[in-house]
Design a protein around this motif. Structure first.
Motif, PDB file in Angstrom:
ATOM      1  N   HIS A   4      57.291  84.059  82.213  1.00  0.00           N
ATOM      2  CA  HIS A   4      57.147  82.682  82.686  1.00  0.00           C
ATOM      3  C   HIS A   4      57.930  82.477  83.996  1.00  0.00           C
ATOM      4  O   HIS A   4      58.570  81.445  84.207  1.00  0.00           O
ATOM      5  CB  HIS A   4      57.659  81.738  81.602  1.00  0.00           C
ATOM      6  N   ASN A  13      65.819  84.612  83.260  1.00  0.00           N
ATOM      7  CA  ASN A  13      64.424  84.150  83.326  1.00  0.00           C
ATOM      8  C   ASN A  13      63.537  85.052  82.479  1.00  0.00           C
ATOM      9  O   ASN A  13      62.562  85.619  82.959  1.00  0.00           O
ATOM     10  CB  ASN A  13      63.953  84.133  84.783  1.00  0.00           C
ATOM     11  N   TYR A  49      55.330  84.179  77.386  1.00  0.00           N
ATOM     12  CA  TYR A  49      54.286  83.515  76.616  1.00  0.00           C
ATOM     13  C   TYR A  49      53.179  84.519  76.381  1.00  0.00           C
ATOM     14  O   TYR A  49      53.027  85.508  77.119  1.00  0.00           O
ATOM     15  CB  TYR A  49      53.766  82.267  77.325  1.00  0.00           C
ATOM     16  N   GLY A  94      63.154  81.969  69.269  1.00  0.00           N
ATOM     17  CA  GLY A  94      64.297  82.141  70.154  1.00  0.00           C
ATOM     18  C   GLY A  94      65.580  82.039  69.358  1.00  0.00           C
ATOM     19  O   GLY A  94      65.561  81.883  68.126  1.00  0.00           O
ATOM     20  N   THR A 116      61.871  84.098  79.651  1.00  0.00           N
ATOM     21  CA  THR A 116      60.909  83.379  78.830  1.00  0.00           C
ATOM     22  C   THR A 116      59.540  84.051  78.958  1.00  0.00           C
ATOM     23  O   THR A 116      59.086  84.329  80.063  1.00  0.00           O
ATOM     24  CB  THR A 116      60.799  81.912  79.275  1.00  0.00           C
ATOM     25  N   SER A 150      58.406  82.511  73.778  1.00  0.00           N
ATOM     26  CA  SER A 150      59.745  82.934  73.381  1.00  0.00           C
ATOM     27  C   SER A 150      60.746  82.599  74.472  1.00  0.00           C
ATOM     28  O   SER A 150      60.457  82.748  75.667  1.00  0.00           O
ATOM     29  CB  SER A 150      59.777  84.439  73.106  1.00  0.00           C
ATOM     30  N   GLU A 151      61.921  82.177  74.050  1.00  0.00           N
ATOM     31  CA  GLU A 151      63.038  81.962  74.953  1.00  0.00           C
ATOM     32  C   GLU A 151      64.175  82.861  74.499  1.00  0.00           C
ATOM     33  O   GLU A 151      64.687  82.720  73.377  1.00  0.00           O
ATOM     34  CB  GLU A 151      63.471  80.492  74.929  1.00  0.00           C
ATOM     35  N   SER A 152      64.548  83.818  75.339  1.00  0.00           N
ATOM     36  CA  SER A 152      65.580  84.777  74.955  1.00  0.00           C
ATOM     37  C   SER A 152      66.973  84.187  75.027  1.00  0.00           C
ATOM     38  O   SER A 152      67.909  84.679  74.410  1.00  0.00           O
ATOM     39  CB  SER A 152      65.521  86.005  75.869  1.00  0.00           C
ATOM     40  N   GLY A 153      67.136  83.121  75.831  1.00  0.00           N
ATOM     41  CA  GLY A 153      68.450  82.541  76.023  1.00  0.00           C
ATOM     42  C   GLY A 153      69.220  83.152  77.163  1.00  0.00           C
ATOM     43  O   GLY A 153      70.325  82.719  77.485  1.00  0.00           O
ATOM     44  N   HIS A 207      69.216  77.497  70.303  1.00  0.00           N
ATOM     45  CA  HIS A 207      68.670  77.215  71.626  1.00  0.00           C
ATOM     46  C   HIS A 207      67.771  75.983  71.568  1.00  0.00           C
ATOM     47  O   HIS A 207      66.955  75.839  70.645  1.00  0.00           O
ATOM     48  CB  HIS A 207      67.868  78.414  72.139  1.00  0.00           C
ATOM     49  N   PHE A 251      65.188  75.232  73.075  1.00  0.00           N
ATOM     50  CA  PHE A 251      63.762  75.557  73.134  1.00  0.00           C
ATOM     51  C   PHE A 251      63.137  75.482  71.742  1.00  0.00           C
ATOM     52  O   PHE A 251      62.040  74.942  71.563  1.00  0.00           O
ATOM     53  CB  PHE A 251      63.582  76.963  73.723  1.00  0.00           C
TER      54      PHE A 251
END
Length: 398
Positions: free
Chosen positions: A287, A267, A271, A110, A269, A261-264, A114, A116
């Motif tokens: 997610h 919603n 997996y 990410g 995210t 992954s967390e894009s920032g 972040h 995460f």
């Protein structure tokens, strides 16, 4: 060994009217099954009740695979709990004689700043878990079939990997019965009557116990208000997609880890898991999903979920086909802070509530089941339980 209820008449339960169990666990998903296993293993006379005939795919615990990892950030209390969860999974493996965990690693990526990613790195470092941290240039060398923005950071949790979910669920249930537990399926709970002895009314009779654990999954949002517990729970429909590689086996479990992954932004995210469930198909999911009634989930529009996942796959996984080959569904039950509810009923101290696992409860189920079994038998768990209290949602209210 006690067997499943596979269609006996109500006479079965009428014949059990004199039985008082040490504990009844309502809900034979992964959390309930783990709890019942720990109770029976500790010598408690335990009944495990399930509303659907087993096995079933109407809740949150079905499917062949789940991610496991220690790389929790910023929720470090889960990293601490995962230490014991891994150990308890090893014990279950030895008891059932099957491989339940594949240690292929777990990749988290990410934006650099972040929490995460940065929180995961801090938690892994603090607890001495083996891991690698690297930039996108190194990611492209190690995993060239993954396309990430240049400002991303990547951490490989070497303790992570893939859990064989269906096998774990079945192992808990089989070992529970081996330790003397009774499992009745196809028997929905209709009501609960509190007291020193708690009574559970079902469609087939009444069962009684000194304590009860309610592990109701998405149905907690419907039932708990009936017993005065109005916690904010939101069941979501999750779209589970499997994507075919255009060529090669670059995302096989031998060549690629599980990943999150967390894009920032929003919603988005995701997996994913390497191809293991279906040969040649990579599991990549969002997610998040639309809110649902768990008894009426199939008519809910989730096209926006599919569109979002397709956009992410097209952008970051260019060697996968643009359309999913297989689409399945499951249910999350989210709390506002994404922490679980593991607590006693505010008034009835022999009623334990387990809810709101928010899409990340499976990997923690071995230790969560132990904690819930301790709460059900008057013991104090070894963990900081403040994260899981019911009253955390109401502290600012008169």
């Amino acid at each position: 060994m006690k067997t499943h209820n596979t269609g006996y008449s109500a006479k079965l339960n009428m014949s059990n009217q004199g039985i008082i169990y040490d504990a009844i666990v309502v809900g034979a998903g992964i959390e309930g099954s783990s709890t019942a296993y720990h109770l029976a293993k500790s010598g408690k006379k335990t009944l495990l009740l399930e509303q659907f005939p087993l096995p079933h795919s109407r809740g949150s615990s079905h499917g062949q695979s789940r991610i496991t990892r220690k790389a929790y950030g910023p929720q470090e209390h889960y990293t601490i709990m995962m230490e014991e969860s891994y150990r308890l999974t090893d014990v279950l493996e030895s008891e059932c004689g099957e491989q339940l965990f594949i240690n292929c690693g777990c990749l988290a990526f990410g934006p650099k700043d972040h929490p995460f990613v940065s929180g995961a790195v801090e938690a892994l470092s603090r607890h001495g878990a083996p891991h690698d941290v690297f930039n996108v240039e190194e990611q492209r060398r190690r995993y060239p079939y993954l396309a990430l923005p240049s400002d991303f950071k990547v951490v490989l949790d070497k303790t992570g990997g893939l859990l064989r979910a269906d096998k774990i669920l079945q192992a808990f249930q089989k070992q529970f019965q081996r330790f003397g537990g009774t499992l009745l399926d196809g028997e929905p709970m209709l009501d609960l009557y509190p007291g020193d002895i708690v009574s559970i009314k079902t469609t087939k009779g009444v069962h009684r116990a000194r304590s009860v654990v309610l592990a109701l999954g998405a149905w907690a949002a419907k039932f708990l208000p009936r017993i005065g517990v109005n916690v904010p729970l939101e069941p979501l429909k999750i779209t589970v997609c499997y994507w075919e590689e255009k060529n090669g086996k670059h995302f096989s479990i031998e060549n690629f880890p599980t990943f999150m992954s967390e894009s920032g932004t929003g919603n988005n995210t995701i997996y994913g898991l390497p191809s293991e469930e279906y040969p040649g198909l990579v599991k990549i999911c969002l997610h998040h999903g639309p809110a649902i009634d768990p008894d009426n989930r199939d008519g809910v529009d989730n096209q926006w979920v599919l569109d979002t996942i397709k956009m992410i796959v097209h952008t970051h996984f260019p060697t996968l086909e643009k359309e999913p080959r297989i689409v399945e569904t499951c249910i999350y039950t989210n709390t506002p802070d994404k922490d679980f509810i593991l607590d006693l009923h505010p008034s009835w101290k022999n009623v334990v509530i387990a809810a709101g696992f928010s899409g990340h409860g499976f990997k923690l189920a071995p230790v969560v089941g132990k904690v819930l079994s301790q709460l059900a038998t008057g013991q104090k768990p070894a963990y900081d339980m403040s994260h899981f209290k019911i009253d955390r949602f109401f502290k600012n209210k008169l």
